[in-house]
Enzyme design. Structure first.
Site, PDB file in Angstrom:
ATOM      1  N   CYS A  64      -2.687   6.873   4.703  1.00 25.56           N
ATOM      2  CA  CYS A  64      -1.900   5.691   4.388  1.00 25.56           C
ATOM      3  C   CYS A  64      -1.478   4.941   5.668  1.00 25.56           C
ATOM      4  CB  CYS A  64      -0.693   6.106   3.541  1.00 25.56           C
ATOM      5  SG  CYS A  64       0.073   4.783   2.597  1.00 25.56           S
ATOM      6  N   HIS A  65      -0.168   4.730   5.863  1.00 24.90           N
ATOM      7  CA  HIS A  65       0.319   3.959   7.008  1.00 24.90           C
ATOM      8  C   HIS A  65       0.235   4.705   8.336  1.00 24.90           C
ATOM      9  CE1 HIS A  65       1.876   1.391   3.807  1.00 24.90           C
ATOM     10  NE2 HIS A  65       2.079   0.457   4.715  1.00 24.90           N
ATOM     11  N   ALA A  66      -0.205   5.963   8.324  1.00 21.98           N
ATOM     12  CA  ALA A  66      -0.384   6.692   9.586  1.00 21.98           C
ATOM     13  C   ALA A  66      -1.413   6.013  10.474  1.00 21.98           C
ATOM     14  CB  ALA A  66      -0.792   8.136   9.319  1.00 21.98           C
TER      15      ALA A  66
END
Length: 200
Positions: free
Chosen positions: A119-121
Site C-alpha cells: 500500500c502506502h509503504a
C-alpha cells in the site's frame, strides 16, 4: 529450517490490518518479528487506522487498535535481521522523513535481503531511492509516485528480486505467500496426529 528474524517499521496511524495481520501471520509460521517506530521505545504503542473501501472515490479511515512495539528503533541493528516488512496506511507519509528509516530500508536493498512492502509503504521506498528499475505495486493512487521514482507500477502482487509488493490489505494472502517464498519458508501440510482411543 529455523525461523527468520524480521524487522517491521510501523508508525502512528499505519493501516491496522497491514500491521496486525503480517505481524501475527509471520510469527505463526515460526518467524520472529520486531516491530519498531522512530522516537518510540519497546513497550510503547502506536495508534492504527483501518482503511476501508465503501464505494467512495477513496478509502474511509477509522480508528484501529493500539499496537505495542516489541523493540526500540534506536537500539536495533538492521544487520541482525533477515528481512523487512513495511506496512501502509498514513504512517509512511511521515516515516519517510526520518533518515534512520531510510537508512534501514537501504540496508536491506544493499544486502539483497527480502523486503515486503504494501500500500502506502511505496512512499518510503520512493524516498529511499530503491524503486528505480524495479516493478513495484502500491495503493493505486500512488502509481505516479512509483513511476516518478523510476519504477514500473504493477496493479497486483508482484515479486521483483528481493522486493515483494502489494496494493492493500485485500492482497494479504498472495503478498504474504510471495514474501514467504522469498524468505525460503517451507510450510508442510500433513495430517495431524490422532490420539489413540483409551483401552477399557
Amino acid at each position: 529450517m529455523p525461523g527468520k528474524k524480521l524487522l517491521m517499521i510501523v508508525g502512528d496511524f499505519g493501516e491496522d490490518y497491514e500491521i496486525m495481520v503480517p505481524f501475527q501471520a509471520l510469527q505463526a509460521v515460526g518467524h520472529e518479528v520486531d516491530a519498531v517506530c522512530p522516537e518510540k521505545s519497546e513497550g510503547e504503542t502506536v495508534k492504527t487506522a483501518v482503511h476501508d473501501f465503501r464505494g467512495d472515490q477513496t478509502y474511509v479511515e477509522s480508528r484501529g487498535h493500539d499496537f505495542q512495539l516489541t523493540a526500540s528503533m534506536d537500539e536495533v541493528d538492521p544487520a541482525d535481521y533477515d528481512g523487512l516488512v513495511l506496512p501502509g496506511g498514513r504512517a509512511p507519509e511521515y516515516l519517510r522523513t526520518h533518515d534512520e528509516v531510510l537508512s534501514v530500508v537501504r540496508h536491506f536493498f544493499e544486502e539483497d535481503k527480502p523486503v515486503a512492502a504494501i500500500c502506502h509503504a511505496a512512499q518510503i521506498l520512493a524516498a529511499a531511492d530503491v524503486i528505480e528499475g524495479r516493478t513495484c505495486s502500491a495503493y493505486s493512487a500512488l502509481e505516479s509516485d512509483v513511476e516518478g521514482a523510476g519504477g514500473t507500477y504493477y496493479d497486483g502482487v508482484t515479486t521483483d528480486g528481493n522486493l515483494v509488493t502489494g496494493r492493500d490489505w485485500g492482497d494479504h494472502v498472495e503478498w504474504i505467500s510471495q514474501f514467504l517464498d522469498v524468505l525460503g519458508t517451507e510450510i508442510h501440510h500433513g495430517e495431524s496426529a490422532q490420539a489413540e482411543p483409551a483401552e477399557d
